[in-house]
Design a protein around this motif. Structure first.
Motif, PDB file in Angstrom:
ATOM      1  N   LYS A 163       0.838  -1.207   0.000  1.00 39.66           N
ATOM      2  CA  LYS A 163       0.000   0.000   0.000  1.00 39.66           C
ATOM      3  C   LYS A 163       0.870   1.253   0.000  1.00 39.66           C
ATOM      4  CE  LYS A 163      -4.040  -2.202   2.001  1.00 39.66           C
ATOM      5  NZ  LYS A 163      -3.636  -3.480   2.495  1.00 39.66           N
ATOM      6  N   GLY A 164       0.926   1.990   1.107  1.00 36.46           N
ATOM      7  CA  GLY A 164       1.733   3.207   1.156  1.00 36.46           C
ATOM      8  C   GLY A 164       1.358   4.211   0.081  1.00 36.46           C
ATOM      9  N   ASN A 165       0.075   4.465  -0.097  1.00 36.77           N
ATOM     10  CA  ASN A 165      -0.426   5.410  -1.103  1.00 36.77           C
ATOM     11  C   ASN A 165      -0.029   5.010  -2.524  1.00 36.77           C
ATOM     12  OD1 ASN A 165      -1.546   7.088   0.923  1.00 36.77           O
ATOM     13  ND2 ASN A 165       0.448   8.039   1.237  1.00 36.77           N
ATOM     14  N   GLY A 166       0.306   3.739  -2.708  1.00 39.60           N
ATOM     15  CA  GLY A 166       0.657   3.263  -4.040  1.00 39.60           C
ATOM     16  C   GLY A 166       2.037   3.672  -4.506  1.00 39.60           C
ATOM     17  N   SER A 167       2.913   4.061  -3.592  1.00 33.86           N
ATOM     18  CA  SER A 167       4.260   4.513  -3.963  1.00 33.86           C
ATOM     19  C   SER A 167       5.027   3.431  -4.709  1.00 33.86           C
ATOM     20  CB  SER A 167       5.048   4.919  -2.715  1.00 33.86           C
ATOM     21  OG  SER A 167       4.404   5.974  -2.046  1.00 33.86           O
ATOM     22  N   LEU A 168       5.606   3.816  -5.845  1.00 33.74           N
ATOM     23  CA  LEU A 168       6.428   2.913  -6.654  1.00 33.74           C
ATOM     24  C   LEU A 168       7.860   3.412  -6.787  1.00 33.74           C
ATOM     25  CD1 LEU A 168       3.904   2.196  -9.549  1.00 33.74           C
ATOM     26  CD2 LEU A 168       4.641   0.581  -7.780  1.00 33.74           C
ATOM     27  N   PHE A 169       8.105   4.652  -6.352  1.00 28.25           N
ATOM     28  CA  PHE A 169       9.420   5.266  -6.490  1.00 28.25           C
ATOM     29  C   PHE A 169       9.738   6.054  -5.232  1.00 28.25           C
ATOM     30  CE2 PHE A 169       7.122   5.269 -10.512  1.00 28.25           C
ATOM     31  CZ  PHE A 169       7.985   4.533 -11.324  1.00 28.25           C
ATOM     32  N   PHE A 170      11.023   6.302  -5.012  1.00 30.11           N
ATOM     33  CA  PHE A 170      11.452   7.242  -3.992  1.00 30.11           C
ATOM     34  C   PHE A 170      12.773   7.839  -4.446  1.00 30.11           C
ATOM     35  CE2 PHE A 170      13.206   3.183  -2.732  1.00 30.11           C
ATOM     36  CZ  PHE A 170      14.514   3.485  -2.359  1.00 30.11           C
ATOM     37  N   TYR A 171      13.021   9.050  -4.004  1.00 27.10           N
ATOM     38  CA  TYR A 171      14.257   9.731  -4.377  1.00 27.10           C
ATOM     39  C   TYR A 171      14.523  10.862  -3.398  1.00 27.10           C
ATOM     40  CZ  TYR A 171      11.038  13.151  -6.447  1.00 27.10           C
ATOM     41  OH  TYR A 171      10.036  14.064  -6.634  1.00 27.10           O
ATOM     42  N   ASN A 172      15.743  11.324  -3.386  1.00 24.36           N
ATOM     43  CA  ASN A 172      16.112  12.473  -2.579  1.00 24.36           C
ATOM     44  C   ASN A 172      16.093  13.677  -3.514  1.00 24.36           C
ATOM     45  OD1 ASN A 172      17.494  14.554  -1.255  1.00 24.36           O
ATOM     46  ND2 ASN A 172      18.756  13.112  -0.101  1.00 24.36           N
ATOM     47  N   PRO A 173      15.141  14.610  -3.337  1.00 21.04           N
ATOM     48  CA  PRO A 173      15.037  15.737  -4.260  1.00 21.04           C
ATOM     49  C   PRO A 173      16.311  16.585  -4.339  1.00 21.04           C
ATOM     50  CG  PRO A 173      13.197  15.729  -2.703  1.00 21.04           C
ATOM     51  CD  PRO A 173      14.135  14.653  -2.285  1.00 21.04           C
ATOM     52  N   LYS A 174      17.118  16.567  -3.282  1.00 19.59           N
ATOM     53  CA  LYS A 174      18.349  17.379  -3.261  1.00 19.59           C
ATOM     54  C   LYS A 174      19.469  16.751  -4.086  1.00 19.59           C
ATOM     55  CE  LYS A 174      17.325  19.176   1.321  1.00 19.59           C
ATOM     56  NZ  LYS A 174      17.636  19.060   2.748  1.00 19.59           N
ATOM     57  N   THR A 175      19.422  15.418  -4.250  1.00 16.67           N
ATOM     58  CA  THR A 175      20.537  14.754  -4.931  1.00 16.67           C
ATOM     59  C   THR A 175      20.130  14.006  -6.200  1.00 16.67           C
ATOM     60  OG1 THR A 175      20.265  12.756  -3.584  1.00 16.67           O
ATOM     61  CG2 THR A 175      21.785  14.444  -2.747  1.00 16.67           C
ATOM     62  N   ALA A 176      18.840  13.949  -6.497  1.00 21.04           N
ATOM     63  CA  ALA A 176      18.373  13.202  -7.672  1.00 21.04           C
ATOM     64  C   ALA A 176      18.969  13.791  -8.947  1.00 21.04           C
ATOM     65  CB  ALA A 176      16.857  13.210  -7.738  1.00 21.04           C
ATOM     66  N   THR A 177      19.415  12.926  -9.834  1.00 24.24           N
ATOM     67  CA  THR A 177      20.010  13.376 -11.099  1.00 24.24           C
ATOM     68  C   THR A 177      19.052  13.209 -12.271  1.00 24.24           C
ATOM     69  OG1 THR A 177      21.014  11.201 -11.403  1.00 24.24           O
ATOM     70  CG2 THR A 177      22.371  12.896 -10.333  1.00 24.24           C
ATOM     71  N   SER A 178      17.928  12.552 -12.045  1.00 22.38           N
ATOM     72  CA  SER A 178      16.947  12.324 -13.113  1.00 22.38           C
ATOM     73  C   SER A 178      15.799  13.320 -12.993  1.00 22.38           C
ATOM     74  CB  SER A 178      16.397  10.898 -13.022  1.00 22.38           C
ATOM     75  OG  SER A 178      15.275  10.752 -13.856  1.00 22.38           O
TER      76      SER A 178
END
Length: 197
Positions: A163-178
């Motif tokens: 479940k978890g609101n259907g989360s399929l991804f996670f990332y750090n907005p400060k370090t994400a390169t995509s």
């Protein structure tokens, strides 16, 4: 000499049958004596069993201390739990406990999604267009032992049933390169991680 060969073969067959039987017994549903203070949720997250499966196996009966309850078969193998816990440790070291649970939930949600492989191992080791889905697989951090909190977080994620609101991804907005990942619909931010679907 012929009798000795037959005896060795027979002993090997018996050992193989015994090992197979023990393996099946370990995977079978078991009974547990209900302890004072037990709730379906507490037992589910302690054993890493989806709470809905636990309640269904026990017909949602009230839990009475001293009585037996059925613990249904595990939906995730011990090896997969360990692999998930190693990923959680590597991805969420220094993050709050809720963030560790959320990382494990992402793995479980991916297993259920048609967009990803349908096994824990397949999800964690997925490589697409030359890129690993999870950095710890690429840099070897996945090979380090999991800590107790990461193992506990995996059991809780399993108890939640993903479940978890259907989360399929996670990332750090400060370090994400995509830039692509930031186009996904955010579900929650926990610590330094933003979760999305």
């Amino acid at each position: 000499m012929q009798k000795l060969k037959k005896l060795i073969v027979a002993a090997g067959v018996m050992l193989s049958i015994s090992a197979f039987t023990l393996t099946n017994q370990a995977d079978a549903a078991t009974n547990r004596t209900i302890q004072s203070g037990d709730t379906y949720w507490k037992v589910a997250k302690g054993f890493g069993i989806p709470v809905n499966d636990l309640m269904q196996a026990n017909n949602s009966k009230p839990l009475m201390t001293g009585q037996n309850m059925i613990l249904p078969n595990a939906t995730i193998s011990a090896a997969d739990k360990d692999l998930m816990a190693r990923l959680v440790r590597a991805e969420a070291v220094g993050e709050p406990y809720a963030g560790k649970v959320a990382v494990a939930v992402v793995v479980l949600n991916r297993v259920k999604s048609k967009q990803f492989p349908n096994t824990v191992r397949g999800v964690i080791y997925e490589k697409s267009n030359g890129y690993y889905a999870f950095t710890p697989v690429k840099n070897g951090e996945i090979n380090k032992q999991a800590d107790a909190q990461s193992k506990k977080a995996v059991n809780e994620a399993i108890a939640l049933g993903g479940k978890g609101n259907g989360s399929l991804f996670f990332y750090n907005p400060k370090t994400a390169t995509s830039d692509w990942v930031s186009t996904r619909q955010a579900t929650v931010t926990i610590g330094n991680h933003r979760f999305a679907r």
